[in-house]
Design an enzyme around this catalytic site. Structure first.
Site, PDB file in Angstrom:
ATOM      1  N   CYS A  42     -33.529  32.615 -42.249  1.00  0.00           N
ATOM      2  CA  CYS A  42     -33.172  33.926 -41.669  1.00  0.00           C
ATOM      3  C   CYS A  42     -31.676  33.977 -41.382  1.00  0.00           C
ATOM      4  O   CYS A  42     -31.016  34.996 -41.605  1.00  0.00           O
ATOM      5  CB  CYS A  42     -33.931  34.174 -40.371  1.00  0.00           C
ATOM      6  SG  CYS A  42     -35.706  34.255 -40.563  1.00  0.00           S
TER       7      CYS A  42
ATOM      8  N   CYS B  24     -36.184  31.479 -38.547  1.00  0.00           N
ATOM      9  CA  CYS B  24     -35.919  30.172 -39.153  1.00  0.00           C
ATOM     10  C   CYS B  24     -34.496  30.130 -39.693  1.00  0.00           C
ATOM     11  O   CYS B  24     -33.775  31.125 -39.664  1.00  0.00           O
ATOM     12  CB  CYS B  24     -36.912  29.880 -40.277  1.00  0.00           C
ATOM     13  SG  CYS B  24     -36.681  30.954 -41.698  1.00  0.00           S
TER      14      CYS B  24
ATOM     15  N   ASP C 170       2.594  13.119 -25.767  1.00  0.00           N
ATOM     16  CA  ASP C 170       3.835  13.593 -25.161  1.00  0.00           C
ATOM     17  C   ASP C 170       3.937  12.906 -23.794  1.00  0.00           C
ATOM     18  O   ASP C 170       2.913  12.627 -23.157  1.00  0.00           O
ATOM     19  CB  ASP C 170       3.775  15.119 -25.004  1.00  0.00           C
ATOM     20  CG  ASP C 170       4.986  15.655 -24.275  1.00  0.00           C
ATOM     21  OD1 ASP C 170       6.103  15.349 -24.692  1.00  0.00           O
ATOM     22  OD2 ASP C 170       4.796  16.370 -23.273  1.00  0.00           O
TER      23      ASP C 170
ATOM     24  N   ASP D 126       5.430  21.392 -27.508  1.00  0.00           N
ATOM     25  CA  ASP D 126       4.453  20.570 -28.235  1.00  0.00           C
ATOM     26  C   ASP D 126       3.630  21.384 -29.229  1.00  0.00           C
ATOM     27  O   ASP D 126       2.848  20.817 -29.993  1.00  0.00           O
ATOM     28  CB  ASP D 126       3.479  19.903 -27.243  1.00  0.00           C
ATOM     29  CG  ASP D 126       4.185  18.999 -26.253  1.00  0.00           C
ATOM     30  OD1 ASP D 126       5.104  18.288 -26.669  1.00  0.00           O
ATOM     31  OD2 ASP D 126       3.813  19.023 -25.059  1.00  0.00           O
TER      32      ASP D 126
END
Length: 807
Positions: A88, A85, A497, A697
């Site tokens: 856990c 679960c 760009d 960039d």
């Protein structure tokens, strides 16, 4: 390097001088919790002393990285076994975080993986594995192919075992319910129910008791604790009432048994887990598809042309491989002979097959069409594009969205709080419930323990992230983390760009105007340009297609202007207008007019001349991508401000912007200016996405809230960016934004239902409506609701797989 008491040695990268060492030492002095610190330049390490190493180490590492230096760490994802679960996941994450040397941990319940960053000289995977084993979990640290196959086999066996236990639990629970409802008058009814319930509770449901006991030994609790307590109490209470009914009868009460409740609850929970596992498997289907794209064997060409089939693992860089019609390409490489068309849709999302001739690149996982070719292996194993995509998708599916941090905190305290509420309900019933208060209190306690489900909370976000990231991968959108997927839907400004993003990034000759239509000098032009390495020269040579060249001598590349060379004792110039002016070469008025016209059309003009006159002008354009205009329009229609940045001149920038419909643009922008422009937009309160493809960039990409790289660009851009458009198609960006909106909506829906379910369900189970209308929730109904809560959340996430994000 080792840990001595509370002393930690942190290996440093990029600290190459005393000045650097002083900067790092000063940075560490500001970290709370560090009592003693020093930087040993010769050993390239920082030595710190602290009373709380687990909490301080991540802060120290962050401080060092914020200063621009780095720490030598290992980042890996490992499968976590035996989690049942969300609690856990919280428990195992807390255990791993507490280990010395661990910098960061993220445990994802949905795909049962732990992403761990640790300092290898302080700890290692084996120590982490031992720590988890101590609390009943395990870590799969063997990364060989055999280990992966054994993990898949283990998961398959576990699923089949769960399926068998579910079938038996349901089969034994059906007669139990029948007897409880209609057959309580038959002889020995209680004993028959006891016989039927015992294998369900103690054999088929033993995993809950084993898990709960392991948690209890370490003063922890999870879903196993809730199920074990609820069904265990119901079962033992029923056994007592079966063996000694007189205890209650002497007090004027009936000795009720709840064997059917204990049995049906376990059957429902097992059924819920089975459906949940199946659904979780579907959310990660994108990964399974990607991993299944590579063939297991390849055909290798040995010297002399001898062909031999061999396992994929034995392929090495430099091997020549044969690809037959219809076969999948095994590794990345370059075609050396033959030609064909290759379907690259599995990688790029583009449906049109790509032609492959000698020199063309091919990628693992793509599918050859009708032709046959041989290629040289360049990247194998984990270095292939496919392997990188799989790794990125796995890491993204395992990452946590910001909202998940709050959910994790709730899941961490959820079980203890629920146990407290259950005990409180029991006490209130015993005090205020009258003659039947003890039995009703016991039932209320059992029902609260059953209905409370941390799993729905734990699955709400990660299953949606897994489905969203997988959906993106299928469309050629590679998302690196959950945070960028969540943020993409909030974008209101996008910076593009120009070269390689809006345009193809491949210069092409659009026209050549010759003086007096004299094309005799074509072979001379091609010969000189063939000696140049400039991309514009390459475009000219490709356009001319001349096969025989005259001899070229005295070739000279002139930076920022062009080139000069001799052919048959004549001097020729190829370049810009400045080159002609510097060498006093005239230009015909007609050619000048043509050149001016091309400049206004945002084309680059190259001049070709001899020592006296201009022979030709050449127009070169970087073609706008077919999808760019429509993509920009889509973004603008969605209310997003679109900006274009370029290093080109103002005339070219204006022309391109006009053609694609962008109003806001900046020309002659330097790389540093791009990052500054993004920051400027952010200061205006905008959520900014930056889209680029080059090294220039990378600063702007790092600055942006959401960074998107074009897949055909530089590796640096892709490393920095949080999203990569593999096909470099701008139209994928509106799709990524749409996917983000769908994913965030799904997360919100999941969290709403998970919270509402518990907020409404737990008080109902405690009997809050009993004083009003006498309503009490049956434990069996609570079990069914608990099972369905997780399944409904996962199923809602799965709807993302069928959402349409493309045009």
């Amino acid at each position: 390097m080792a840990t001595t008491g509370n002393t930690l040695n942190i290996p440093l990268e990029g600290v190459d001088s005393e000045h650097c060492a002083m900067i790092v030492d000063k940075g560490l002095s500001k970290v709370k919790g560090i009592s003693v610190h020093k930087v040993e330049l010769n050993n390239r390490r920082a030595v710190i002393e602290t009373a709380d190493p687990a909490a301080v180490l991540p802060l120290a590492v962050k401080a060092i990285r914020d200063l621009g230096y780095d720490v030598d760490t290992v980042k890996k994802s490992y499968p976590v076994l035996h989690m049942t679960c969300a609690s856990c996941a919280s428990s195992s994450e807390m255990i791993l975080k507490s280990q010395p040397g661990v910098v960061s941990v993220s445990v994802n319940y949905a795909n049962a993986t732990a992403s761990v960053e640790y300092i290898p000289s302080i700890t290692d995977a084996h120590k982490l594995k031992t720590a988890l084993q101590a609390v009943g979990y395990d870590l799969m640290i063997d990364e060989t192919e055999d280990a992966k196959e054994s993990l898949e086999e283990l998961q398959r066996k576990s699923f089949n075992s769960l399926k068998r236990r579910t079938v038996w639990a349901v089969a034994l629970s059906i007669p139990l319910v029948f007897i409880a409802m209609f057959g309580m008058d038959i002889p020995y009814a209680n004993y028959i129910m006891w016989v039927l319930a015992t294998p369900v509770v103690l054999v088929l449901g033993r995993q809950f008791f084993i898990g709960g006991w392991k948690q209890a030994k370490h003063r922890s609790a999870n879903m196993d604790t809730l199920v074990a307590l609820s069904t265990g109490v119901a079962y033992l209470f029923s056994v007592f009432n079966t063996l000694d009914p007189g205890y209650w009868q002497q007090r004027g009460l009936q000795a009720h048994v709840y064997f059917e409740a204990a049995s049906v609850v376990i059957a429902f929970i097992l059924l819920g887990k089975l459906l949940e596992e199946r659904a979780k498997g579907s959310t990660s289907s994108a990964i399974k598809k990607l991993m299944g794209l590579q063939p297991k064997t390849v055909t290798m060409i040995h010297e002399g042309g001898h062909q031999m089939e061999m396992p994929l693992e034995q392929v090495r860089v430099g091997n020549i491989l044969l690809v037959k019609p219809g076969e999948k390409i095994a590794v990345d490489g370059v075609v050396v002979s033959g030609n064909s068309f290759v379907d690259e849709s599995t990688i790029s999302g583009e449906p049109v097959a790509v032609e492959k001739i000698s020199g063309a690149k091919v990628f693992a996982g793509t599918i050859n069409q009708k032709g046959s070719f041989q290629f040289k292996a360049e990247k194998v194993g984990g270095d292939t594009l496919l392997a990188q995509i799989v790794k990125t998708v796995q890491e993204a599916q395992g990452s946590k969205a910001p909202v998940q941090r709050l959910v994790d905190k709730i899941a961490g305290i959820f079980v203890p709080v629920v146990i407290g509420i259950a005990l409180l309900a029991f006490v209130i019933w015993v005090i205020a419930g009258g003659t039947n208060g003890f039995t009703q209190g016991l039932l209320a306690m059992v029902t609260v323990l059953i209905i409370a489900c941390p799993c729905a909370l734990g699955l709400a976000t990660p299953t949606a992230i897994m489905a969203g990231v997988g959906k993106g991968a299928e469309h050629g959108i590679l998302i690196k983390d959950a945070e960028s997927l969540e943020l993409a839907g909030k974008i209101n400004a996008i910076v593009l760009d120009k070269t390689g993003t809006i345009t193809e990034g491949k210069p092409m000759v659009t026209a050549i105007a010759w003086l007096n239509d004299n094309k005799n000098a074509e072979s001379i032009l091609a010969a000189i340009e063939g000696r140049s390495e400039h991309p514009l020269a390459e475009a000219v040579v490709k356009h001319l297609g001349v096969n025989t060249y005259p001899d070229v001598s005295n070739f000279e590349s002139i930076t920022g202007a062009g080139a000069k060379a001799n052919v048959a004792d004549m001097v020729y110039y190829i370049g810009n207008i400045k080159l002609l002016q510097d060498n006093h070469v005239g230009i015909d008025a007609k050619l000048q007019d043509v050149a001016q016209k091309w400049l206004t059309e945002a084309k680059t003009v190259v001049y070709f001349a001899d020592s006296q006159k201009t022979l030709a002008v050449i127009a070169i354009a970087d073609k706008i991508k077919d999808s760019s205009v429509a993509a920009v329009l889509q973004l603008q229609s969605a209310g997003i401000d679109v900006y274009m940045l370029t290093g080109d001149n103002a005339a070219t920038a204006k022309g391109i912007a006009k053609q694609v419909g962008i109003v806001n643009y900046k020309a002659e922008v330097l790389p540093a200016d791009k990052a500054a422009f993004v920051k400027e937009l952010q200061q205006q309160g905008k959520t900014v996405a930056m889209v680029g493809d080059g090294i220039n960039d990378s600063n702007a990409l790092a600055q942006a809230d959401v960074s998107i790289a074009m897949g055909k660009g530089s590796d640096i851009a892709m490393d920095v960016a949080k999203m990569t458009i593999i096909s470099s198609d701008l139209a994928r960006i509106p799709e990524a934004i749409k996917l983000s909106v769908y994913t965030v909506t799904t997360i919100r829906q999941n969290l709403f239902w998970a919270f509402i379910y518990n907020i409404v369900g737990i008080p109902l189970a405690a009997g809050i409506l009993y004083p009003v209308n006498g309503f009490l929730l049956n434990p069996m109904v609570a079990g069914a609701a608990m099972a369905l809560s997780s399944v409904s959340v996962v199923s809602n996430s799965l709807r993302l797989k069928w959402k349409k994000i493309g045009a």
